[in-house]
Design an enzyme around this catalytic site. Structure first.
Site, PDB file in Angstrom:
ATOM      1  N   GLY A 174       0.832  -1.196   0.000  1.00 13.05           N
ATOM      2  CA  GLY A 174       0.000   0.000   0.000  1.00 13.05           C
ATOM      3  C   GLY A 174       0.862   1.239   0.000  1.00 13.05           C
ATOM      4  O   GLY A 174       1.861   1.312   0.715  1.00 13.05           O
ATOM      5  N   ARG A 201      -1.717  -0.882  -6.430  1.00 11.59           N
ATOM      6  CA  ARG A 201      -2.715  -1.383  -7.380  1.00 11.59           C
ATOM      7  C   ARG A 201      -2.395  -0.949  -8.803  1.00 11.59           C
ATOM      8  O   ARG A 201      -2.643  -1.662  -9.738  1.00 11.59           O
ATOM      9  CB  ARG A 201      -4.115  -0.905  -6.971  1.00 11.59           C
ATOM     10  CG  ARG A 201      -4.934  -2.052  -6.407  1.00 11.59           C
ATOM     11  CD  ARG A 201      -6.302  -1.611  -6.021  1.00 11.59           C
ATOM     12  NE  ARG A 201      -6.205  -0.486  -5.073  1.00 11.59           N
ATOM     13  CZ  ARG A 201      -7.241  -0.026  -4.364  1.00 11.59           C
ATOM     14  NH1 ARG A 201      -8.425  -0.577  -4.519  1.00 11.59           N
ATOM     15  NH2 ARG A 201      -7.096   0.974  -3.533  1.00 11.59           N
ATOM     16  N   ARG A 202      -1.845   0.272  -8.920  1.00 13.42           N
ATOM     17  CA  ARG A 202      -1.550   0.792 -10.261  1.00 13.42           C
ATOM     18  C   ARG A 202      -0.125   1.305 -10.316  1.00 13.42           C
ATOM     19  O   ARG A 202       0.320   2.034  -9.441  1.00 13.42           O
ATOM     20  CB  ARG A 202      -2.521   1.930 -10.592  1.00 13.42           C
ATOM     21  CG  ARG A 202      -3.967   1.481 -10.642  1.00 13.42           C
ATOM     22  CD  ARG A 202      -4.871   2.681 -10.857  1.00 13.42           C
ATOM     23  NE  ARG A 202      -4.355   3.515 -11.944  1.00 13.42           N
ATOM     24  CZ  ARG A 202      -4.937   4.648 -12.329  1.00 13.42           C
ATOM     25  NH1 ARG A 202      -6.020   5.087 -11.717  1.00 13.42           N
ATOM     26  NH2 ARG A 202      -4.427   5.348 -13.323  1.00 13.42           N
ATOM     27  N   LYS A 236     -12.698  -0.781  16.674  1.00 14.97           N
ATOM     28  CA  LYS A 236     -11.629  -0.487  17.631  1.00 14.97           C
ATOM     29  C   LYS A 236     -11.966  -1.064  19.000  1.00 14.97           C
ATOM     30  O   LYS A 236     -11.088  -1.574  19.708  1.00 14.97           O
ATOM     31  CB  LYS A 236     -11.404   1.017  17.710  1.00 14.97           C
ATOM     32  CG  LYS A 236     -10.791   1.575  16.420  1.00 14.97           C
ATOM     33  CD  LYS A 236     -10.891   3.081  16.371  1.00 14.97           C
ATOM     34  CE  LYS A 236     -10.235   3.647  15.114  1.00 14.97           C
ATOM     35  NZ  LYS A 236     -10.589   5.071  14.900  1.00 14.97           N
ATOM     36  N   GLY A 266      -5.002  10.226  10.700  1.00 11.78           N
ATOM     37  CA  GLY A 266      -4.128  11.071   9.898  1.00 11.78           C
ATOM     38  C   GLY A 266      -2.910  10.297   9.439  1.00 11.78           C
ATOM     39  O   GLY A 266      -2.466   9.370  10.110  1.00 11.78           O
ATOM     40  N   SER A 287       2.798   6.131   1.837  1.00 14.73           N
ATOM     41  CA  SER A 287       3.804   7.041   1.293  1.00 14.73           C
ATOM     42  C   SER A 287       4.515   7.778   2.430  1.00 14.73           C
ATOM     43  O   SER A 287       5.703   8.084   2.345  1.00 14.73           O
ATOM     44  CB  SER A 287       3.181   8.031   0.305  1.00 14.73           C
ATOM     45  OG  SER A 287       2.141   8.738   0.933  1.00 14.73           O
ATOM     46  N   LYS A 320      -7.334  -2.284  11.083  1.00 14.15           N
ATOM     47  CA  LYS A 320      -8.351  -2.363  12.123  1.00 14.15           C
ATOM     48  C   LYS A 320      -9.492  -3.294  11.723  1.00 14.15           C
ATOM     49  O   LYS A 320      -9.948  -4.125  12.509  1.00 14.15           O
ATOM     50  CB  LYS A 320      -8.880  -0.941  12.298  1.00 14.15           C
ATOM     51  CG  LYS A 320     -10.074  -0.746  13.129  1.00 14.15           C
ATOM     52  CD  LYS A 320     -10.423   0.744  13.021  1.00 14.15           C
ATOM     53  CE  LYS A 320     -10.664   1.135  11.563  1.00 14.15           C
ATOM     54  NZ  LYS A 320     -10.336   2.507  11.244  1.00 14.15           N
ATOM     55  N   VAL A 372      -0.930   6.780   4.236  1.00 16.41           N
ATOM     56  CA  VAL A 372      -0.067   6.243   5.286  1.00 16.41           C
ATOM     57  C   VAL A 372       1.198   5.621   4.685  1.00 16.41           C
ATOM     58  O   VAL A 372       2.312   5.879   5.140  1.00 16.41           O
ATOM     59  CB  VAL A 372      -0.822   5.206   6.157  1.00 16.41           C
ATOM     60  CG1 VAL A 372       0.114   4.598   7.196  1.00 16.41           C
ATOM     61  CG2 VAL A 372      -2.024   5.852   6.830  1.00 16.41           C
TER      62      VAL A 372
END
Lengths: 441, 441
Positions: free
Chosen positions: B16, B51-52, B210, B314, B22, B110, B20
């Site tokens: 991914g 994904r791309r 959570k 964030g 990057s 999560k 987050v």
């Protein structure tokens, strides 16, 4: 004879059996099944070192007691040493001997780690020993583990905390009931929040030791208690507290550990570590920390602002922190590993207080005549201190001037106050207090 | 060709590369020297699954990108897998494959841990893999590590928290400015605190996930998101918030994980895990959690009350939590060890909401005639619900009755409200809200 256990347990030597030690022993006994489930093997008490054998200790097998602590910590059948004696010696000598003998160590010894952390951390490195000490700062509040582990991939700018429950209780009473310092101290003593000799708390020694440990962890650098600038709360007056209240602030004894940015903007100049009473805005989360609670605010580059809050002292909370560490080192033993090692690779200098950048709140009793403000303002300008806000109140004998500065080197602010004392239009410097956690530059 | 490194590094596969991911890549790059000093060896990015491939990604070597995540996580040269894709599949399949292949895993997922923690934790146990997931709950707030490690020697009674920033922002706006739900939601969307489709937040799904993870950790038992009783904030009205304010309280969306004591007094009956808006006293530390901040209050037998506060979401805070975990698993690799394993040995049942003990605040529009209070009180008595306080306000059309109950089973309280709706002297049940964190029995 006991039946042979299928799984060999881990054996714990407990040094000290006072408030914390007896609570640790009780928890080990009462939660034995829980602890075994969490560790994988049972924990057993191998022995308890005490000063006197003749005292009755409830629930403790007298056969476990010994006055020969040094033999106990080096015994072959001991895996883990828990030290809750406190003080420098014999604690240091015992911890060093234990680590040298290959034992894992859990300690609550704030004084030792703040005064001579280098020796103790050095021994842990040299002997490859686990050294855990969550209980040394802020009791049961899980603060050191997050700093040592969770935030280890982040960059901590600042640690700002209320780390002494006694002084927070006293200041909270002064704020809530308008009490004077002496009256609030007496009440704290009656309630058991303050000791008969309150010096270590009210003069900030306890907070300074904790600040040294926090700064070491946060900035990966050497800081001892002697490096910490320290001011206590004995000179905080009801007038200081009322002045804070009037501007929407509250007085708290703060431990502050701060990176001081160099020209590269990256904490290159050094660190500032200090303990003093200061005004903080009532809207700040630390302002709502009441009574004898502790709380520590951590500001990190990526994590942002974090706060940790809880009971900072007391037998049960401290014992809880010790038990957490005990489980951690026991698990490490079971899987044949060890916890994080203190790495002090960033040898940042600790800056003198004079070079620390702060803000002052100053309340002056002044002569009631024209030109007073101009003369006072000139004194600030002479020391290159910029005024953020000024207000004049009262008349005649009661004429007062309240000045809040912008940020400036502490030495310049202190010199300004000295200069003000010398002005004949200033009858009295009624209150001087630093202003913190307020983002005005 | 690069010069040969003296110390072989640890190689990280990142799954991914959104907000987050990057940020994790950026921190690994920019803090490489710090990370190496803390771990002992350098961390290197071995590859990034996306994904791309055609999107430009600043600061990222395109040669690292791949769309074949499964091959990446099982590659021989990968030591650690960091998963920040989210969602159930393909994340689950990738994490399981990685652990089976001997990789250590850090995840912020999560949804997966709340829905099917059993499979993921089971794989970690089976393959002896490190599995760290601090970022899955409450962003950068170091909460899971204290629960997993610091409090492991203690006995947690209750976890009470604000774990969703979006809903806290909305409720805070409603409290501060008297805004209605719709208006506050729109503002939150404009400011980026709420998504275009806010369902997951405002209906409490995010908080429930959570809560499930927190309950698993706190009580060492199996809890999935589906076990959590969930009510969102869409029906919270400006009147509810004003009613709370009138009694010195504030409305917060709470995630509550509680041990329910059995006859042995020791949490034997089971656990209650629930998410709903509730009134808490303004003096409670959670009441001062403003805007989109998160905070979690933990009550443990020995540690007492603890609170953890910070930014709950964030990119940067979440990345900070991921980095902390990454350093921990990397250190474990270096010393050939592993972290704590989830032990779910206490198979406590999750109790239905009806059996949970709560308190209600009920506001009724009533007919303005004598005997109203008697009839209302009788309805409470019929369901064996004891009234703690009652007040009557207004006249004629505006006649109102506010009732706050003592603690009672939720089913009895709900039945009482149904009964009140059926009384002809009750014109309208204007507000029903649970009361929490208030020690009245």
């Amino acid at each position: 004879m006991k039946p042979t256990e299928s799984k060999p347990g881990l054996r714990v030597a407990l040094l000290g059996c006072g408030t914390v030690g007896s609570e640790v022993a009780r928890l080990m006994r009462e939660q034995a099944a829980d602890l075994e489930a969490r560790i994988g093997v049972p924990l057993e008490l191998a022995g308890i070192a005490v000063r006197r054998l003749d005292r009755r200790r409830e629930g403790i097998d007298p056969a476990l007691l010994t006055t020969d602590a040094l033999s106990l910590v080096t015994r072959d059948d001991v895996d883990i040493v828990v030290e809750v004696i406190g003080g420098i010696e014999p604690a240091r000598q015992l911890l060093l001997a234990a680590m040298k003998a290959g034992k894992a160590v859990v300690t609550a010894n704030k004084a030792l780690l703040a005064q001579d952390g280098e020796t103790v951390f050095g021994a842990a490195r040299e002997y490859g020993a686990d050294l855990y000490y969550e209980a040394a700062v802020a009791g049961a509040i899980p603060l050191l583990r997050p700093l040592r582990e969770s935030l280890v991939g982040d960059h901590v700018h600042r640690v700002l905390g209320i780390v002494n429950g006694t002084t927070n209780y006293i200041l909270d009473q002064m704020d809530t009931h308008g009490a004077g310092f002496g009256e609030a101290l007496e009440e704290a003593q009656e309630l058991g929040y303050a000791e008969a000799d309150p010096t270590a708390d009210v003069e900030g020694f306890d907070a300074a030791a904790k600040a040294a440990i926090l700064a070491q962890l946060a900035f990966h650098t050497h800081v001892t208690a002697a490096d910490v600038h320290r001011e206590g709360i004995t000179e905080v007056t009801a007038a200081d507290v009322a002045g804070a209240r009037a501007r929407g602030s509250v007085v708290k004894l703060l431990a502050i550990c701060e990176r001081v940015p160099g020209d590269d903007g990256d904490g290159g100049r050094g660190v500032s570590v200090r303990v003093y009473p200061a005004m903080i805005p009532r809207s700040h989360p630390l302002a709502s920390v009441r009574e004898a609670y502790n709380a520590v605010f951590v500001e990190a580059r990526s994590a942002g602002s974090l706060m940790f809050y809880g009971a900072g002292a007391g037998g049960a909370p401290t014992a809880s922190a010790v038990l957490g560490d005990l489980v951690a080192v026991a698990r490490n033993r079971v899987i044949g590993s060890r916890g994080p090692v203190e790495v002090t690779y960033a040898e940042l200098p600790v800056l003198p207080m004079g070079e620390t950048i702060t803000r002052y709140y100053i309340q002056l009793d002044v002569a009631d005549r024209s030109g007073v403000l101009a003369q006072v303002a000139e004194e600030f300008a002479r020391h290159d201190v910029s005024i953020q806000a000024v207000s004049q109140d009262g008349q005649g004998e009661d004429a007062q001037l309240v000045v809040v500065t912008h940020r400036a080197p502490d030495a310049a602010l202190a010199a300004t106050v000295e200069g003000l004392r010398g002005l004949d239009i200033v009858r009295r410097v009624a209150s001087v207090m630093r202003v913190e956690a307020d983002e005005t530059p």
